[in-house]
Scaffold this motif. Structure first.
Motif, mmCIF file in Angstrom:
data_model
loop_
_atom_site.group_PDB
_atom_site.id
_atom_site.type_symbol
_atom_site.label_atom_id
_atom_site.label_comp_id
_atom_site.label_asym_id
_atom_site.label_seq_id
_atom_site.Cartn_x
_atom_site.Cartn_y
_atom_site.Cartn_z
ATOM 1 N N LYS A 1 5.507 22.888 0.910
ATOM 2 C CA LYS A 1 6.570 22.856 -0.079
ATOM 3 C C LYS A 1 6.186 23.614 -1.335
ATOM 4 O O LYS A 1 7.040 24.046 -2.093
ATOM 5 N N ARG A 2 4.862 23.709 -1.562
ATOM 6 C CA ARG A 2 4.448 24.316 -2.827
ATOM 7 C C ARG A 2 4.091 25.783 -2.687
ATOM 8 O O ARG A 2 3.701 26.418 -3.645
ATOM 9 N N VAL B 1 5.499 20.481 8.812
ATOM 10 C CA VAL B 1 4.599 20.755 9.934
ATOM 11 C C VAL B 1 5.236 20.337 11.256
ATOM 12 O O VAL B 1 5.179 21.045 12.246
ATOM 13 N N GLN B 2 5.858 19.170 11.253
ATOM 14 C CA GLN B 2 6.572 18.763 12.475
ATOM 15 C C GLN B 2 8.039 18.756 12.127
ATOM 16 O O GLN B 2 8.600 17.714 11.793
ATOM 17 N N THR C 1 0.862 -1.181 0.000
ATOM 18 C CA THR C 1 0.000 0.000 0.000
ATOM 19 C C THR C 1 0.896 1.227 0.000
ATOM 20 O O THR C 1 1.979 1.226 0.563
ATOM 21 N N ASN C 2 0.382 2.251 -0.587
ATOM 22 C CA ASN C 2 1.193 3.431 -0.826
ATOM 23 C C ASN C 2 0.957 4.448 0.273
ATOM 24 O O ASN C 2 0.357 5.485 0.046
ATOM 25 N N ARG C 3 1.407 4.177 1.500
ATOM 26 C CA ARG C 3 1.068 5.049 2.619
ATOM 27 C C ARG C 3 2.244 5.958 2.967
ATOM 28 O O ARG C 3 3.400 5.617 2.747
ATOM 29 N N THR C 4 1.903 7.081 3.558
ATOM 30 C CA THR C 4 2.953 8.010 3.979
ATOM 31 C C THR C 4 2.600 8.528 5.364
ATOM 32 O O THR C 4 1.504 8.313 5.851
ATOM 33 N N THR C 5 3.530 9.196 6.000
ATOM 34 C CA THR C 5 3.218 9.688 7.347
ATOM 35 C C THR C 5 2.378 10.953 7.262
ATOM 36 O O THR C 5 2.357 11.640 6.252
ATOM 37 N N VAL C 6 1.696 11.238 8.371
ATOM 38 C CA VAL C 6 0.830 12.419 8.402
ATOM 39 C C VAL C 6 1.666 13.679 8.254
ATOM 40 O O VAL C 6 1.262 14.644 7.613
ATOM 41 N N LEU D 1 3.183 18.757 2.384
ATOM 42 C CA LEU D 1 3.211 18.912 0.930
ATOM 43 C C LEU D 1 2.832 20.328 0.534
ATOM 44 O O LEU D 1 3.426 20.929 -0.345
ATOM 45 N N ASN D 2 1.803 20.856 1.207
ATOM 46 C CA ASN D 2 1.372 22.217 0.879
ATOM 47 C C ASN D 2 2.464 23.226 1.168
ATOM 48 O O ASN D 2 2.676 24.158 0.407
ATOM 49 N N PHE E 1 2.421 14.248 4.697
ATOM 50 C CA PHE E 1 1.193 14.586 3.984
ATOM 51 C C PHE E 1 0.834 16.050 4.181
ATOM 52 O O PHE E 1 0.495 16.765 3.248
ATOM 53 N N LEU E 2 0.931 16.525 5.417
ATOM 54 C CA LEU E 2 0.555 17.909 5.685
ATOM 55 C C LEU E 2 1.614 18.882 5.203
ATOM 56 O O LEU E 2 1.331 20.063 4.985
ATOM 57 N N ASN F 1 11.928 15.719 18.296
ATOM 58 C CA ASN F 1 12.351 15.837 19.685
ATOM 59 C C ASN F 1 12.892 14.535 20.240
ATOM 60 O O ASN F 1 13.514 14.511 21.270
#
Lengths: 735, 257
Positions: B216-217, B225-226, B202-207, B213-214, B210-211, B230
């Motif tokens: 970067k553009r 985002v994170q 399955t083509n999954r990625t971390t949250v 991506l925006n 995913f968040l 830590n």
């Protein structure tokens, strides 16, 4: 006249998602500047200022809702049943402004995989523990659970007539049950298949069924129970793949077409008479996980794992030909994670998935009146209060599904002007982490105003605990023997002086218990009429302890006299459910908020609506007020100012000043403070009774701790998303 | 051809011994072969003779020691018997050990189960108590696990429990074997769905990704985002803190002096 809420300051509280785990509360300084002169009154009395508040901004409530697994729409009552991954089943009333009126708490061993409505408003669910469960919508508990003896159940479908139930099991068997008035009864097994049956669908005439499994779809004849056709599904669209093709959903149309959606991202149309593939649509690179067909069979909706929802419609090939074909018309991207379930109501598309939002998208061509009702509705935050507050000791009790957290708020000694962020001199303290015994979820919880009692309830047990504070230590002592009638509670409330406990149980009865030092004494029980439960009961008690108000029945809000232990009066019934209830301190006015954003004020001693309430009902609320999405979940009052009502919903909080004029549709509802060089006349024109602030959002709870302090519990959406399961990878150009 | 004195070494000795003293031993060897003696017997003999005649120069004077075939055979038989004896002893020892272990296990199991009296009473009670209210069913299901744990552990308190079990008809007796089967199927089902949605392929990625991506553009690119991790280097950070504390203390001490 300056009657506005200052929102033009530069208070920027950065939301640092990395620090969401660490507790911090920032004190913001919010000034609500009151009116200086009473223009609405004849006498020029100096009007008291509304005052300045210190606000505790709390972001350490780590609330993460569970993902939505199944959705079932009931056409007759326009209600939606939603089941989540932790086993909770919620019922939303779509005609009452999409309000969640009932819910059944979850259970650790219950993972529902299928949900369906049957004839007569009966709700059934089936899950991986192999049991079929029927829910009692009047008594708000589970009627019975029956083991199907087929292993974990993956799918369930009710026949079009509503009298039979079909389930698909792990061992490949399809079982037929007869729905009797009191229970369901096993009828027979169909031909057993090789692999697990993941999806089922009845033909509208009830003669055939389609069952989707792994790599194939079978069509059964209901009378004989044998397979008529077995259709093999390609693993990949025009290709070869090692991964098995899982048929996540099937739908049977009345012309014999079977629509299947599978894990390769295809939507395929099959002819069930010949068992052949008619058409394939490749809609996604990931799984297509759900499908729902409308009743007229001219449109259907599919949900994919990428969060996109596609709408397919039957359109004619050319404008005047009678030949029609299925065309993919609209994509909707309202979700970020898998859309595991979709439903199709006559006017809207409903979808829900792992990102915990419930999205209801009315279809413009089906909606008759194009007003705000036709807008997208996204339900993210709970419609009930999960937080209770003890004002004396500045404690907050957070309710999770399996534990409770008790926090003491921090404090500050600094002062500042409006818009400042004050540093904490003492941090917020995590006092108690209370885990519940057993696999059941907590339904409701409450902490007493003095902070020494905590009560919470699951579906089968009630817990009452006593807290002792010595210096800085806290010790918990559970009251062991609870009475037999106190089984599960839907709402719990303590009286203001913490001597009495009011419990609304799910059978519709209301118990009053007097609390003593180490024990309790049962005072009285008010029984409700059977069959009148409309929504979950909400309770409110007056600060002087004389009156108790209880909502939730179709008769209206009942007001009981606590001293004499009898029913005092009943507020006339309203056709929308009650979302919040509270009784004002000195005047004993009962303020009721309904799900259509109407607010009523009822005077309990006089047994009639107050003057102000009649005025506002005659004039009507501002149209922007009525267009708010989220229900009001909490109402509270200022101890020294009887004309103020403080209420909040998820995206705003508002102080209603009853002495000011009401806004009509032409005035600005959210009016920021006009600049000081504006003339008095303009200020007077824009001032009205509703002082709204949207600074703190999304709000889960807001209350007045004392005369000069507010507490606001926020839950930023990013913090919830950060804790969700992984989504499908999306490739974007340039990254 | 010079006849070299045979050496006492092993492998070459056997070859040379075979060559040299094959003649005198050939008669015995023939006998040996006829009798089915192992060929090593024939090879062993000349080695023994080597040992004897090592310091001897008179190997052509004296006839080699005559070992009768019978004696050699007897010796070989002794060898075999000894080997067989040891094997048999080992086997019996093992058998005894296993037997003792089995007995131990049976005893432990007996201790775990309730005595027969209690089981009899259980079956009698469950037969009489057929009717159960639906409301109690849920309770029973909840208390199932508690009951199983209780039944498994207590055997001493069984006597007191017997009376109460007979009268109190609100519990359910379950076979643990069925429960295991049901649990394993449920586990398999959960594993299937976990694998098909989040498993390999399955083509999954971390949250976080995913968040971000925006970000970067955006026209002005922002960080993820994170952005901070830590959890990185916690041990290093702890060590550094401890070192700093110690260094401070040392500094204070030296500055005081």
């Amino acid at each position: 006249m300056k009657g506005a809420v200052e929102t033009s300051c530069a208070l920027q509280t950065p939301s640092r998602p990395g620090r969401a785990q660490h507790p911090f509360s920032v004190l913001g300084f919010l000034t609500l500047k009151g009116d200086e002169s009473g223009v609405s009154q004849a006498r020029p009395l100096p009007f008291p200022r509304m005052g300045e508040f210190k606000v505790h901004r709390v972001r350490f409530f780590n609330y993460v809702p569970s993902g939505i697994r199944c959705v079932a729409y009931n056409n007759q009552s326009n209600r939606l049943a939603v089941s989540r991954t932790d086993g909770t089943v919620e019922i939303y009333n779509l005609s009452a402004n999409y309000f969640q009126e009932k819910f059944f708490p979850g259970h650790e061993s219950r993972t529902t995989e299928a949900l369906c409505w049957a004839k007569g408003q009966r709700l059934f669910s089936a899950g991986l523990n192999g049991e079929i469960i029927e829910y009692d919508l009047q008594a708000l508990n589970i009627k019975y659970s029956m083991d199907a003896f087929g292993g974990p159940i993956w799918s369930m479908a009710a026949s079009p007539s509503g009298s039979q139930l079909l389930i698909g099991c792990e061992d490949g068997s399809v079982k037929l049950f007869q729905i009797n008035p009191d229970k369901i009864q096993f009828e027979r097994n169909f031909d057993r298949q090789k692999s697990r049956i993941l999806s089922l669908s009845w033909h509208p005439s009830g003669t055939h069924i389609a069952a989707g499994s792994i790599d194939y779809i079978s069509v059964f004849d209901v009378k004989s129970g044998s397979t008529t056709h077995k259709m093999l599904v390609d693993r990949q669209y025009m290709g070869v793949s090692k991964r098995k093709c899982i048929i996540w959903g099937v739908a049977f149309l009345s012309d014999g077409t079977v629509i299947s959606v599978d894990s390769a991202g295809k939507v395929q149309f099959w002819d069930s008479a010949t068992g052949t593939l008619v058409k394939t649509h490749l809609v996604a690179n990931a799984d297509v996980q759900s499908i729902a067909v409308s009743d007229q069979e001219d449109s259907f909706v599919v949900g994919t794992a990428e969060g996109t929802v596609f709408h397919f419609q039957l359109v004619s090939v050319t404008s005047n030909s009678s030949e029609k074909q299925w065309v993919r018309t609209k994509p909707f991207q309202h979700h970020t994670h898998d859309v595991r379930t979709v439903a199709h109501s006559p006017t809207a598309l409903i979808s829900g998935g792992t990102d915990t939002h419930l999205v209801i998208r009315p279809l413009m061509e089906k909606v008759e009146v194009k007003n705000y009702d036709a807008a997208l509705r996204k339900i993210t935050f709970p419609h009930r209060r999960l937080i209770s507050c003890s004002k004396k000791r500045q404690l907050l009790l957070f309710q999770f599904s399996h534990h409770l957290d008790l926090w003491r708020l921090g404090s500050t000694v600094a002062t500042g002007k409006h818009g400042d962020t004050l540093p904490l001199s003492k941090d917020a303290d995590h006092l108690l982490h209370l885990k519940t015994k057993g696999p059941e979820n907590i339904i409701c919880s409450c902490v007493s105003p003095c902070g020494s009692w905590i009560a919470y309830s699951t579906a089968s047990r009630f817990f009452l605990c006593r807290l002792n504070y010595e210096h800085d230590n806290i010790s918990l002592h559970r009251v062991s023997k609870m009475p037999a009638f106190l089984r599960s509670a839907v709402q719990i409330l303590f009286s203001e002086d913490s001597t009495k406990l009011f419990v609304a149980s799910n059978q519709g009865s209301l118990h009053i218990i007097r609390l003593l030092e180490g024990s309790f004494k049962h005072l009285h029980t008010f029984q409700a009429q059977p069959g009148t439960v409309e929504s979950m009961c909400l309770l409110a008690v007056s600060p002087d302890g004389n009156w108790l108000a209880a909502s939730g029945t179709s008769a209206g809000v009942h007001v009981y006299n606590v001293k004499r232990l009898k029913l005092h009066c009943t507020v006339p019934a309203y056709n929308f459910p009650v979302t919040a209830l509270a009784i004002a301190p000195k005047t004993n006015n009962l303020v009721i908020a309904h799900s259509d954003q109407q607010i009523f004020e009822y005077s309990i001693p006089d047994k009639q609506y107050t003057e102000w309430s009649r005025t506002i009902q005659k004039q009507g609320f501002h149209y922007l007020w009525l267009q708010r999405d989220t229900p009001i979940t909490h109402i509270s009052f200022h101890p020294k100012r009887p004309m103020h009502i403080l209420l909040h919903d998820a995206y705003m909080f508002c102080i209603i000043d009853k002495s000011l004029p009401l806004p009509n549709d032409k005035t600005l509802l959210y009016n920021p403070l006009p600049p000081t060089n504006e003339s008095d006349v303009i200020r007077r024109r824009t001032a009205h009774a509703f002082k709204i602030s949207k600074r703190y959002k999304p709000l889960l709870f807001m209350d007045l701790l004392d005369e000069r302090t507010l507490v606001a519990v926020e839950r930023p959406l990013d913090d919830i998303i950060a804790q969700l399961p992984p989504p499908i990878k999306k490739k974007k150009f340039g990254t | 051809m010079v006849q070299l004195r045979p050496r006492a070494s092993r492998a070459p000795a056997s070859a040379s011994a075979m060559v040299d003293e094959g003649q005198p031993a050939s008669e015995e060897a023939e006998h040996g072969l006829l009798l089915g003696q192992p060929s090593s017997g024939a090879a062993a003999e000349p080695l023994e003779e080597d040992g004897d005649g090592d310091g001897d120069d008179e190997w052509d004077d004296e006839a080699p020691e005559e070992l009768t075939f019978a004696s050699a055979q007897a010796e070989a038989r002794e060898e075999e018997r000894r080997v067989r004896e040891t094997a048999r002893r080992d086997k019996t020892l093992l058998k005894e050990k296993r037997k003792r272990r089995e007995e131990l296990f049976i005893e432990q199991k007996k201790r775990k189960l309730l005595p027969d009296t209690v089981l009899e009473k259980l079956t009698a009670a469950s037969q009489t108590d057929i009717k159960k209210s639906p409301g109690k069913l849920k309770e029973d299901n909840l208390q199932k696990k508690n009951e199983e744990c209780e039944k498994g552990s207590e055997s001493k308190k069984a006597k007191e429990k017997v009376q109460s079990i007979g009268q109190n008809k609100s519990y359910v007796a379950l076979r643990l074997k069925d429960q295991d089967l049901r649990d394993s199927r449920q586990q398999a089902a959960k594993a299937f769905i976990q694998n098909s949605l989040y498993g390999p392929g399955t083509n999954r990625t971390t949250v976080n990704k995913f968040l971000s991506l925006n970000n970067k553009r955006l026209p002005v690119k922002k960080a993820a985002v994170q952005f901070l991790n830590n959890g990185w280097g916690t041990q290093k950070k702890q060590n550094a803190k401890r070192f700093k504390r110690r260094w401070m203390v040392r500094k204070m001490k030296t500055s005081k002096k």
